[in-house]
Every structure is written in structure tokens, then in C-alpha cells.
Design a protein around this motif. Structure first.
Motif, PDB file in Angstrom:
ATOM      1  N   GLN A 124       0.836  -1.212   0.000  1.00  0.00           N
ATOM      2  CA  GLN A 124       0.000   0.000   0.000  1.00  0.00           C
ATOM      3  C   GLN A 124       0.863   1.251   0.000  1.00  0.00           C
ATOM      4  O   GLN A 124       1.656   1.470   0.927  1.00  0.00           O
ATOM      5  N   HIS A 156      -5.908   6.538  -4.073  1.00  0.00           N
ATOM      6  CA  HIS A 156      -7.312   6.525  -3.670  1.00  0.00           C
ATOM      7  C   HIS A 156      -8.221   6.513  -4.899  1.00  0.00           C
ATOM      8  O   HIS A 156      -7.848   7.001  -5.965  1.00  0.00           O
ATOM      9  N   GLU A 199      -6.432   1.673  -3.775  1.00  0.00           N
ATOM     10  CA  GLU A 199      -7.111   1.598  -2.486  1.00  0.00           C
ATOM     11  C   GLU A 199      -8.525   2.094  -2.732  1.00  0.00           C
ATOM     12  O   GLU A 199      -8.791   3.293  -2.708  1.00  0.00           O
ATOM     13  N   SER A 224     -10.972  -0.101   1.390  1.00  0.00           N
ATOM     14  CA  SER A 224     -10.875   0.469   2.745  1.00  0.00           C
ATOM     15  C   SER A 224     -12.061   1.369   3.037  1.00  0.00           C
ATOM     16  O   SER A 224     -12.590   2.030   2.148  1.00  0.00           O
ATOM     17  N   HIS A 226     -13.363   4.781   4.748  1.00  0.00           N
ATOM     18  CA  HIS A 226     -12.874   6.102   5.160  1.00  0.00           C
ATOM     19  C   HIS A 226     -13.985   6.961   5.712  1.00  0.00           C
ATOM     20  O   HIS A 226     -13.811   8.155   5.922  1.00  0.00           O
ATOM     21  N   HIS A 253      -6.434  -1.134   6.227  1.00  0.00           N
ATOM     22  CA  HIS A 253      -6.566  -0.574   7.598  1.00  0.00           C
ATOM     23  C   HIS A 253      -7.939  -0.835   8.222  1.00  0.00           C
ATOM     24  O   HIS A 253      -8.739   0.085   8.440  1.00  0.00           O
ATOM     25  N   ARG A 291      -1.295   4.672  12.386  1.00  0.00           N
ATOM     26  CA  ARG A 291      -2.378   3.707  12.190  1.00  0.00           C
ATOM     27  C   ARG A 291      -2.054   2.373  12.869  1.00  0.00           C
ATOM     28  O   ARG A 291      -2.731   1.956  13.780  1.00  0.00           O
TER      29      ARG A 291
END
Ligand SMILES: [Zn+2]
Length: 361
Positions: A124, A156, A199, A224, A226, A253, A291
Motif C-alpha cells: 500500500q 485513492h 485503495e 478500505s 474512510h 486498515h 495507524r
């Protein structure tokens, strides 16, 4: 200066503060301060996780703490008093618990070179295509210097506007640039191959925001969350839906926690990991220092459930590839078997795994 002997004796008789302890003391101090000092202490707390050496060792060796990133004479004085007379540290708040410091991670990996030596890549990282500062080539060069076999470029996706998410057309352009970069790297006999990845932003129902046809052309896809990351209720349903999203192979994450800022979501993690195990998907250790998600306690559950684990730095600058050590150390601490870490696979095997997971639709 007599400080050397004196500090060593004091440290020995009162116990030694680790960098993670110092980070906690700095974060607590921020709460006592006002104005500009709040931010200064909060920032120093975060930087303590990245110091390459133990601050206590520096003091014991009569070296100034100003050698450490982000520490000026003012902070040095404060930290020195803590190291010389360590305060007791109880009740670390949940949003600052279970974070590894780089100095500790490095020590652990040095003691286990065989484990660390299995790492083949980082899955990542962000580039200028979204919110990173490096180009694809710069990230690849940094990875090549680390001796990696592969990296995944995971900018992203379009739904995350705040992070400059990219749409299908930009993704296509990026894939073309990656192909050119790989050709150039090949001519230079570089070790690293750049993988086309993403991602993808998932909504709270576990759905993505990109055309599945575009995703199918990528080497590997992360998904992911967000948004709605401060929900107090159990989010197991959302996670199981995300795991079952046909277009992703890795859940990025997972908790959505951020150091000293957000605790992240709650779920029946054993059920989430079992669901992933059943369809052979991976859950990520996002190694970004703030994180560290999954963290150690969840990784222990992941190990019991036998789920695959992916390591990604979430780097936004080339130098941040060093964050990987935090995740490699966390996986080791949690005793994740080597055959469960997808970054330990050779590239051909990694690609085969993605293909198999996709064929299970
Ligand atoms: Zn993310």
C-alpha cells in the motif's frame, strides 16, 4: 559532564522508559498545555514512534536528545527529566494503546533476521496521482533500494474526493505509466516490479465506487473504509460485506484507528477474520505509525482464525517505505505464520493467489 554515569544509574534504579512510554508522556503533557505547546507536544509524541534509537540509550551514552527528529532544547529538557526519574504510566487511553515504536520494531527484527528477510514487497502506497508526494518512479526507486521484488501503487479511488481520488480514466493513465516505468526498470536490471493496484473507497455497506471491469485489470485491489469511523455500535455486518465484495482481495486498515485521535470501529473480529479465511482474502496491517492497523491484539485473533495478512506502509512519500518494519515486527510478535503473509510470496505466487481469489466469485 557527569551526566553519563548519573543518568545510567538513575535509569537502572527506576526502570527505563521506552520511546513508546515517552510518546505517552508527551501526549499527556499536551493535555496540560495551552496554545502552541499543545501541538508541539502532540507532534513530538508522534515523532517518538519514529526515533531510530531509544532516547534513554542516548542519554546513557551522553548524547543530546536533539539528535532525534523533532526534538529541540526545550523538549530535550522535559524528556530528560522523565528519563532520569520515570513517572509511573497507568491507564493509557485506548486510542493510544498498542502502538509499536520503530526503535523497538528494529531491535526485534534484528533479533529475528530470518523473519524479516522473507519480506518481498509493500502493498500500500500513494503517489501524486492522489495524495502522495512522490512519482511512481520515485516510489519504485525507493523500493528498489530496499531490495524489494514488488510494490503495489494504491492511490485513492474517485469517491474519496478529499484525498484526490482517481476515476477509471486516470487509473488507466496510471496503468500505462506503470507499464512504462516497469520497462525502464527492466532496462536498468532493477529488482522491483510495480504492480497496478488501488485503495478503493468502500461505503459503509462494503460497496466500492469503481467500475468492476477497471478493477479486474489491476494486479491486486485493496478496499478500505474512510467514512463513519466513529460509530459506537458493532460493525461486524459492514466488515463481512466488505470482505465479500467481489472486487477486492485485501481489506485495508480494517479498524480505521488513528493515534491519539480516533479509536476505530468495533466488530466481532473473529467472525470477520473467519469470513475472510473462508474465501481466502487478506486483511491488512497498515504500517503507517499513526495507524498500525491491524494492531497486535487483533493480529492474535487473525492468527487464531488463520486469515491471510497483507503488509502496506500507506506511504505518502518515498522515505516512508521504512514504516514497513512496524508491520513486519507486529506480525512477528503476533506469531502470524510466514505462509499467511502475502508479502512473503514471490511475485508469481502472489499473482496466482489473486487469480484464484477472483475465480471464486
Ligand atoms: Zn486509506
Amino acid at each position: 559532564m557527569k551526566g553519563n554515569n548519573r543518568s545510567t544509574t538513575v535509569a537502572r534504579s527506576f526502570g527505563v522508559l521506552s520511546n513508546a512510554d515517552i510518546a505517552e508522556l508527551l501526549a499527556r503533557q499536551a493535555k496540560e498545555e495551552s496554545g502552541i505547546l499543545i501541538r508541539a507536544y502532540r507532534r513530538a509524541a508522534r515523532s517518538a514512534f519514529l526515533w531510530p534509537e531509544q532516547a534513554a540509550d542516548l542519554i546513557a551514552n551522553n548524547r543530546p536528545l536533539t539528535e532525534l527528529h523533532g526534538i529541540g532544547p526545550f523538549m530535550e529538557k522535559r524528556i530528560r527529566t522523565w528519563i532520569e526519574k520515570p513517572p509511573t504510566l497507568r491507564n493509557v487511553p485506548p486510542d493510544r494503546r498498542d502502538f509499536l515504536a520503530l526503535a523497538d520494531a528494529r531491535k526485534l527484527l534484528k533479533q529475528n533476521p530470518k523473519w524479516a528477510g522473507q519480506l518481498r514487497g509493500d502493498l500500500q502506497m500513494h503517489t501524486r496521482y492522489s495524495d502522495g508526494s512522490g512519482t511512481i518512479r520515485e516510489m519504485a526507486n525507493a523500493a528498489n533500494e530496499r531490495g524489494y521484488e514488488y510494490i503495489g501503487i494504491t492511490d485513492h479511488s474517485k469517491g474519496l474526493k478529499i484525498a484526490g481520488g482517481i476515476d477509471e480514466a486516470r487509473l488507466q493513465k496510471q496503468m500505462e505509466e506503470i507499464a512504462r516505468t516497469n520497462a525502464a526498470l527492466g532496462r536498468k536490471r532493477a529488482s522491483v516490479t510495480v504492480l497496478c493496484s488501488l485503495e478503493m473507497n468502500l461505503n459503509p455497506r462494503g460497496e466500492g465506487d469503481m467500475d468492476p471491469k477497471a478493477l479486474a485489470r489491476l494486479d491486486i485491489v485493496l478496499g478500505s473504509f474512510h467514512s463513519q469511523l466513529r460509530k459506537k455500535e458493532d460493525q461486524t455486518k459492514r466488515y463481512v460485506a466488505a470482505i465479500r465484495n467481489r472486487d477486492i482481495q485485501v481489506l485495508g486498515h480494517p479498524r480505521g484507528r488513528i493515534y491519539n485521535y480516533r479509536l476505530g470501529l468495533k466488530a466481532d473480529w473473529a467472525r470477520v477474520f473467519a469470513a475472510a479465511r473462508k474465501i481466502d482474502k487478506a486483511v491488512e496491517i497498515d504500517c503507517y505509525p499513526d495507524r498500525q492497523d491491524l494492531n497486535l491484539s487483533l493480529l492474535k485473533i487473525a492468527r487464531r482464525e488463520g486469515v491471510r495478512v497483507s503488509l502496506g506502509t500507506d506511504a505518502h512519500h518515498p522515505w516512508q517505505l521504512e514504516f514497513i518494519e512496524l508491520g513486519v515486527a507486529a506480525a512477528l510478535k503476533a506469531k502470524i505464520p510466514a505462509d499467511r503473509v502475502i508479502n512473503f510470496m514471490p511475485l508469481s505466487e502472489l499473482k496466482r493467489w489473486v487469480k484464484t481469489v477472483r475465480s471464486r466469485r
